[in-house]
Scaffold this active site. Structure first.
Site, short mmCIF file in Angstrom:
data_model
loop_
_atom_site.label_atom_id
_atom_site.label_comp_id
_atom_site.label_asym_id
_atom_site.label_seq_id
_atom_site.Cartn_x
_atom_site.Cartn_y
_atom_site.Cartn_z
N GLY A 17 0.82 -1.20 0.00
CA GLY A 17 0.00 0.00 0.00
C GLY A 17 0.86 1.26 0.00
O GLY A 17 2.09 1.16 0.03
N ASP A 45 7.22 -10.91 -3.31
CA ASP A 45 8.07 -10.67 -2.13
C ASP A 45 7.29 -10.80 -0.83
O ASP A 45 7.89 -10.91 0.24
CB ASP A 45 8.63 -9.25 -2.17
CG ASP A 45 9.60 -9.08 -3.33
OD1 ASP A 45 10.07 -10.11 -3.82
OD2 ASP A 45 9.85 -7.94 -3.73
N THR A 115 -5.90 8.41 11.85
CA THR A 115 -6.25 9.44 10.87
C THR A 115 -6.71 10.73 11.55
O THR A 115 -7.18 10.70 12.70
CB THR A 115 -7.41 8.92 9.99
OG1 THR A 115 -7.90 9.98 9.18
CG2 THR A 115 -8.57 8.40 10.84
N ASP A 116 -6.62 11.84 10.83
CA ASP A 116 -7.17 13.09 11.38
C ASP A 116 -8.70 13.14 11.22
O ASP A 116 -9.33 14.09 11.68
CB ASP A 116 -6.52 14.30 10.72
CG ASP A 116 -6.75 14.36 9.24
OD1 ASP A 116 -7.17 13.34 8.65
OD2 ASP A 116 -6.50 15.42 8.63
N TYR A 138 -15.85 5.94 9.18
CA TYR A 138 -14.40 5.67 9.14
C TYR A 138 -13.71 6.30 10.36
O TYR A 138 -12.97 5.62 11.09
CB TYR A 138 -13.84 6.23 7.83
CG TYR A 138 -12.34 6.24 7.72
CD1 TYR A 138 -11.63 5.06 7.53
CD2 TYR A 138 -11.63 7.44 7.78
CE1 TYR A 138 -10.24 5.08 7.41
CE2 TYR A 138 -10.25 7.47 7.65
CZ TYR A 138 -9.56 6.30 7.47
OH TYR A 138 -8.20 6.32 7.35
N LYS A 142 -11.89 4.33 13.50
CA LYS A 142 -10.45 4.52 13.76
C LYS A 142 -10.26 4.98 15.21
O LYS A 142 -9.33 4.55 15.89
CB LYS A 142 -9.86 5.54 12.78
CG LYS A 142 -9.85 5.11 11.32
CD LYS A 142 -8.96 3.92 11.04
CE LYS A 142 -7.59 4.30 10.59
NZ LYS A 142 -6.82 3.12 10.10
N1 LIG Z 1 -3.41 7.53 2.67
C1 LIG Z 1 -3.89 8.45 3.49
O1 LIG Z 1 -4.05 9.63 3.11
C2 LIG Z 1 -4.23 8.11 4.92
C3 LIG Z 1 -4.67 9.13 5.77
C4 LIG Z 1 -4.99 8.82 7.07
C5 LIG Z 1 -4.87 7.51 7.53
N2 LIG Z 1 -4.46 6.53 6.71
C6 LIG Z 1 -4.37 5.18 7.24
O2 LIG Z 1 -3.12 4.61 6.91
C7 LIG Z 1 -3.27 3.20 6.67
C8 LIG Z 1 -2.67 2.83 5.31
O3 LIG Z 1 -3.32 3.58 4.31
P1 LIG Z 1 -2.82 3.61 2.79
O4 LIG Z 1 -3.36 4.84 2.17
O5 LIG Z 1 -1.35 3.33 2.74
O6 LIG Z 1 -3.62 2.36 2.19
P2 LIG Z 1 -3.59 1.77 0.68
O7 LIG Z 1 -2.57 2.45 -0.15
O8 LIG Z 1 -5.01 1.76 0.23
O9 LIG Z 1 -3.09 0.28 0.93
C9 LIG Z 1 -3.89 -0.61 1.62
C10 LIG Z 1 -3.11 -1.85 1.95
O10 LIG Z 1 -3.97 -2.73 2.68
C11 LIG Z 1 -3.97 -4.01 2.06
N3 LIG Z 1 -5.28 -4.63 2.27
C12 LIG Z 1 -6.48 -4.29 1.74
N4 LIG Z 1 -7.44 -5.12 2.17
C13 LIG Z 1 -6.83 -6.01 3.00
C14 LIG Z 1 -7.29 -7.13 3.74
N5 LIG Z 1 -8.58 -7.53 3.73
N6 LIG Z 1 -6.38 -7.82 4.47
C15 LIG Z 1 -5.07 -7.46 4.49
N7 LIG Z 1 -4.58 -6.42 3.81
C16 LIG Z 1 -5.45 -5.69 3.07
C17 LIG Z 1 -3.69 -3.73 0.59
O11 LIG Z 1 -3.18 -4.89 -0.06
P3 LIG Z 1 -3.50 -5.14 -1.65
O12 LIG Z 1 -3.18 -3.84 -2.33
O13 LIG Z 1 -2.63 -6.29 -2.04
O14 LIG Z 1 -4.96 -5.47 -1.72
C18 LIG Z 1 -2.64 -2.63 0.72
O15 LIG Z 1 -1.39 -3.19 0.99
C19 LIG Z 1 -4.77 2.89 6.79
O16 LIG Z 1 -5.03 2.39 8.09
C20 LIG Z 1 -5.43 4.24 6.64
O17 LIG Z 1 -6.63 4.31 7.39
C21 LIG Z 1 -4.14 6.80 5.40
#
Ligand SMILES: NC(=O)c1ccc[n+]([C@@H]2O[C@H](COP(=O)([O-])OP(=O)(O)OC[C@H]3O[C@@H](n4cnc5c(N)ncnc54)[C@H](OP(=O)(O)O)[C@@H]3O)[C@@H](O)[C@H]2O)c1
Length: 191
Positions: A17, A45, A115-116, A138, A142
């Site tokens: 991700g 990997d 998250t914020d 959401y 969280k």
């Molecule tokens: N990005 C932001 O702006 C942001 C902001 C605030 C908080 N967050 C938090 O940060 C964390 C990571 O966010 P991200 O944006 O990096 O997410 P992302 O890019 O959408 O990646 C999600 C990851 O979760 C995996 N995944 C999805 N469904 C799954 C399941 N059922 N079991 C196991 N793994 C699963 C995906 O694997 P595949 O791709 O192989 O399916 C991918 O590796 C989350 O908790 C999110 O709430 C993110």
């Protein structure tokens, strides 16, 4: 080795991700011994893991990490959670509780990406001790996870991220900049 388990320093859940990918790169750069997991997008990997089913038990029966980085996110993001609150609860709260329970059992530190969205956005930038007031499912889930972690674990880190962006063409949840990019290109071409 403890029993038949392989000791590793880090386990990155959601290692392909946006955040997990950079977390993995950082660990490699720091010469940390780590394993990563993926879900829909197979990656040679990484280990296949669905945090919604029994895969978690299998992972934690094979590996004993010092630190677990929980970087999994539910595809479809905030809107999907609003439309599917039951699945959202299973993913964001119940699976986090399971991961936390395994961490407690093996003495690992849990790094949880929150998250914020736990705030209502009426002021900012927010400080750690500001009172949360999540407005959507959401954010509420969280925050409940944060509370559960604080109540049940001694070794944890909660990171409240906001609007992380980067280029990930295969993602199922395009981030803010990826959504803006096509608009930017079409405006540019129409000039
Ligand atoms: N990005 C932001 O702006 C942001 C902001 C605030 C908080 N967050 C938090 O940060 C964390 C990571 O966010 P991200 O944006 O990096 O997410 P992302 O890019 O959408 O990646 C999600 C990851 O979760 C995996 N995944 C999805 N469904 C799954 C399941 N059922 N079991 C196991 N793994 C699963 C995906 O694997 P595949 O791709 O192989 O399916 C991918 O590796 C989350 O908790 C999110 O709430 C993110």
């Amino acid at each position: 080795m403890s029993g038949n388990k392989q000791n590793i320093q880090g386990l990155v859940i959601g290692a392909n991700g946006l955040i997990g990918n950079y977390m993995g790169r950082l660990l490699t750069h720091k010469s940390v011994l780590w394993k990563g997991t993926c879900h829909n997008r197979t990656c040679s990997d990484f280990l296949k893991l669905n945090i919604l089913d029994d895969d978690l038990e299998s992972i934690f029966s094979h590996f004993s990490p010092d630190v677990v980085f929980h970087c999994a996110n539910l595809s479809g993001g905030v809107d999907f959670c609003e439309e599917h609150p039951e699945i959202a609860k299973k993913f964001h709260l119940e699976a986090t509780q399971k991961i936390g329970s395994y961490c407690k059992e093996i003495g690992a530190t849990l790094v949880y990406f929150s998250t914020d969205y736990i705030f209502d956005g009426t002021k900012g930038p927010y400080q750690e001790n500001d009172v949360p007031n999540p407005l959507n499912i959401y954010g509420k889930l969280k925050l409940q996870s944060e509370y559960w972690i604080q109540e049940h674990l001694k070794k944890f880190l909660i990171v409240r991220t906001t609007n992380v962006y980067g280029w990930d063409p295969k993602t199922l949840t395009p981030n803010y900049i990826m959504n803006l990019y096509p608009c930017f290109i079409s405006n540019f071409l129409n000039q």
